[in-house]
Design an enzyme around this catalytic site. Structure first.
Site, PDB file in Angstrom:
ATOM      1  N   CYS A 194       0.907  -1.130   0.033  1.00  0.00           N
ATOM      2  CA  CYS A 194      -0.110   0.125  -0.105  1.00  0.00           C
ATOM      3  C   CYS A 194       0.986   1.303  -0.059  1.00  0.00           C
ATOM      4  O   CYS A 194       1.687   1.335   0.878  1.00  0.00           O
ATOM      5  CB  CYS A 194      -0.795  -0.037   1.354  1.00  0.00           C
ATOM      6  SG  CYS A 194      -1.812   1.455   1.348  1.00  0.00           S
ATOM      7  N   CYS A 201      -0.464   3.630  -6.283  1.00  0.00           N
ATOM      8  CA  CYS A 201      -1.256   2.916  -5.792  1.00  0.00           C
ATOM      9  C   CYS A 201      -1.578   1.570  -6.163  1.00  0.00           C
ATOM     10  O   CYS A 201      -1.649   1.521  -7.298  1.00  0.00           O
ATOM     11  CB  CYS A 201      -2.505   3.996  -5.864  1.00  0.00           C
ATOM     12  SG  CYS A 201      -4.052   3.138  -4.985  1.00  0.00           S
TER      13      CYS A 201
END
Lengths: 241, 241
Positions: free
Chosen positions: A86, A200
């Site tokens: 992440c 992302c």
């Protein structure tokens, strides 16, 4: 065999689909003729971690303490180094590093370094990332250290990215969503980006190299490649962010 | 939300592709509109565990001690109960259970029970499983307790199953391999099996429901469904094997 390889601790579940994508790609990219040649991965897939983007915006609790606990659990379970699937959660990297004495490999600096290796001389990159990642300047600062400019979505485009992100997390990977993500990337290219950073881990689930007229640097792919190289001892982990 | 759900400890890596398949199916089968609604999974993907089938045959070291260590690490990291994504390794279930005081959900008894629910009145099932699983009688004994007969590959067919298994572990999921696996299942059906138990977590990577003229009970699917039900508290874990 096993004794030379490092055990990888994976902070995951942020979201789970991105962690699954990471796991699948690690298996794909590890040359193995038998089970025993694959890497030992300890995956803490914890989707209960508070929302990173809301925390950065001051709208929810910090995920820092729970990420630190997850890191400690992975270390206790035998992890030799840590990765986190992440980008935005790297805003809480300091809390993770303070909790354990094993190295933490940053997806941000690995992606920056992979960009420099793949595109020497690049001057401006576009970064598709979540609001929490952009508002904390993770990629902007990392690239600035190497004299590279960043172009990021602003205003309506940034909101639209977040809408797409939550739809991906809810399971949507359809054509319309893919075209919308591509349109956001194209805006950055029209503003001068020579390459797009998929900053992302949900972006590579819907945006692919062939979708763009310029290079796409996929942060998940970079983390996969770095993880395998560090685990196999082909690359040394440096501490510099 | 999070407080009601149990954290799942997954003994995996036996092989990694089967663990990935399990993880993907848990995500697919968990209704979730946001990250936080998914399950907390701790996955110990350890492909370095000694070969289960060679150990049962007396040709290699026992995986029991390392499986017990993995179980302890998962418990310490916060697992409320354990599952193991490998049928044959259940020959070492007693060592795992002796190492921790959290419940261990057996893929063998869950698959047997799912078969009884799906096919009440079934008298004879065919079991496609590895030599280690068959030689320790895991499925034969579990079904015998409920008065159900089992037909298993013997002689050349059993060797052929093992050849296919190692090819799947090396990455082969091609059409020829799929047809060979289907042929092994068809032999059991011709011998009287009313249903086929995919009693090895590599089998569902190459054999699918539509391939057979009778029901296929997929042990990975059963374990996925049981794992979600136990984690969400919709089903209670019983200790009876």
């Amino acid at each position: 065999m096993s004794s030379e390889q490092k055990t990888v601790g994976v902070l995951g579940g942020l979201g789970p689909e991105a962690t699954l994508d990471f796991f699948a790609k690690v298996l794909q990219k590890t040359p193995a003729k038998a089970d025993q040649e694959h890497l030992h991965l300890l995956i803490n897939n914890n989707p209960k971690v508070p929302n990173r983007n809301e925390a950065v915006a001051g709208l929810g609790p910090s995920p820092g303490p729970i990420l630190a606990e997850m890191a400690k659990a992975l270390k206790q379970a035998g992890a030799d180094f840590l990765v986190m699937v992440c980008n935005a959660a790297h805003a809480f990297q300091a809390e993770i590093e303070a909790a354990v004495d094993i190295p933490f490999v940053s997806i941000i600096s690995e992606t920056r370094d992979a960009t420099l290796r793949q595109l020497p001389g690049v001057k401006t990159v576009g970064v598709l990332a979540s609001s929490g990642c952009l508002n904390t300047g993770l990629y902007q600062n990392a690239f600035a250290k190497k004299g590279i400019s960043t172009i990021i979505p602003t205003g309506r485009a940034r909101d639209e990215f977040m809408e797409l992100l939550y739809r991906i997390k809810a399971g949507d990977k359809g054509t319309e969503l893919r075209l919308s993500m591509r349109a956001l990337a194209m805006q950055l290219i029209q503003q001068g980006a020579e390459a797009i950073i998929a900053g992302c881990t949900e972006v590579p689930l819907v945006l692919f190299d062939e979708d763009l007229p310029c290079p796409l640097i996929n942060s998940t792919d970079v983390l996969v490649e770095s993880t395998i190289a560090y685990a196999q001892g082909r690359r040394k982990i440096e501490s510099e962010p």
